[in-house]
Design a protein around this motif. Structure first.
Motif: not given
Ligand code: DAH
Length: 333
Positions: A175-176, A178, A181, A202, A216, A218, A256, A258-259, A278-280, A301-303
């Protein structure tokens, strides 16, 4: 039999064989049969000439030369005819100019992803890939998404019943991105600087800005002293390189699993803002899940949703255009 008649018979037989020959192999066979140096039928004519009396010889010699020339000429003509393209056989005149070939082109999303890899690659990120069929460890658990988190609701995901039976554990379409990572951190040591681009799935209701499958990118950077300021700089540089200097990005506090801290990232679009991902800072629980020490390393990380960037760049109003396979749309890029 009259030798002159034998010469004439030879010529007739040779011409008949040549005109019956419809390919070069048959013409060659006829050449060997009639004019072949070693055992061609022309040898008999030569023998006749050898046996002729002094009075017969001039007339016979002339006839011999005439017959040989006629057969040789017919042979050459037939050879040339068969070497020519057989316009009349196929009904195609290959001397006419052909229809113009229309070259295809890369899908707009493929073009976008190629450009993304290029831009982010210049900032030192290499590209990693992960599977689209995932287990719950990589899609959820290692990312600090506990069993009771709403994102794990079976109705929010595409679980595969048959794959589950084979692997023993639940399997879903990721679904992502991530997930990548985790897969990268499980296999490598810091410093890490990767991006991963690919499809995610999704069960969303499909409309102009949502699809049940989208792409996406990542990003993950792990090192001894990675900061939020570096995250913001990386994302701002990336967005302005792809979309132009007039694009502004902003961070909104968010959550999130994971961040920590987490942000949602928006880009300016017209008078307003459009969310792009998203990110963090990578959550210590995630670092621990892959065996890293949060006291030693940190990371961001960011997506991003790739479609949104492509839509803004090209002013595409409906995400469904990407998968309808309409050449009128695709040929514009
Ligand atoms: N995986 C999240 C999503 O699909 C997006 C995301 C948010 C990725 C924050 C990240 C992150 O790496 O740090 O909605």
């Amino acid at each position: 039999m009259d030798p002159l008649q034998q010469y004439e018979d030879f010529a007739n037989a040779a011409l008949t064989a040549l005109s019956a020959a419809t390919d070069t192999a048959a013409v060659e066979a006829a050449r060997i049969e009639f004019l072949g140096k070693k055992s061609g039928r022309i040898k008999t004519l030569q023998d006749l000439l050898g046996k002729a009396t002094a009075e017969q010889r001039p007339a016979l010699g002339a006839k011999f030369n005439e017959v040989r020339q006629r057969v040789t000429a017919a042979l050459e003509a037939r050879q040339q005819e068969l070497a020519k393209p057989k316009a009349s056989l196929t009904g195609i005149d290959i001397s006419l100019p052909g229809e113009q070939i229309r070259l295809g082109r890369r899908h707009p999303l493929t073009q976008t992803m190629d450009e993304f890899r290029d831009i982010i690659g210049r900032m030192g990120f290499t590209v990693a890939y992960g599977p689209e069929l995932e287990d719950e460890w990589h899609n959820f658990e290692a990312l600090n998404i506990p069993a009771d988190h709403p994102a794990r609701d079976p109705l929010e995901n595409f679980y595969l019943a048959t794959a589950q039976a084979v692997s023993g554990g639940p399997v879903l379409l990721r679904s992502q991105t991530s997930t990548v990572q985790i897969r990268v951190m499980e296999k490598s040591k810091p410093p890490i600087r990767i991006v991963s681009l690919g499809r995610v799935y999704r069960p969303d209701t499909i409309d102009a800005t949502h699809s049940c499958m989208f792409h996406q990118m990542e990003g993950l950077m792990i090192g001894s002293d990675v900061t939020m300021a570096q995250l913001k700089t990386t994302l701002r540089l990336f967005a302005t390189t792809y979309l132009g200097r007039d694009v502004t990005i902003r961070f909104r506090p968010s959550f999130f699993p994971f961040t920590e801290p987490s942000v949602e990232v928006d880009m300016s679009w017209g008078q307003g803002w459009m969310e792009i991902g998203g990110a963090g800072m990578v959550d210590p629980n995630v670092l621990r899940a892959v065996g890293f020490d949060p006291e030693e390393v940190s990371g961001f990380a960011f997506g991003f949703g790739i479609e949104r960037f492509c839509m803004r760049r090209h002013n595409i109003k409906d995400i469904r255009r990407f998968t309808e396979n309409d050449v009128r749309f695709l040929s514009q890029f």
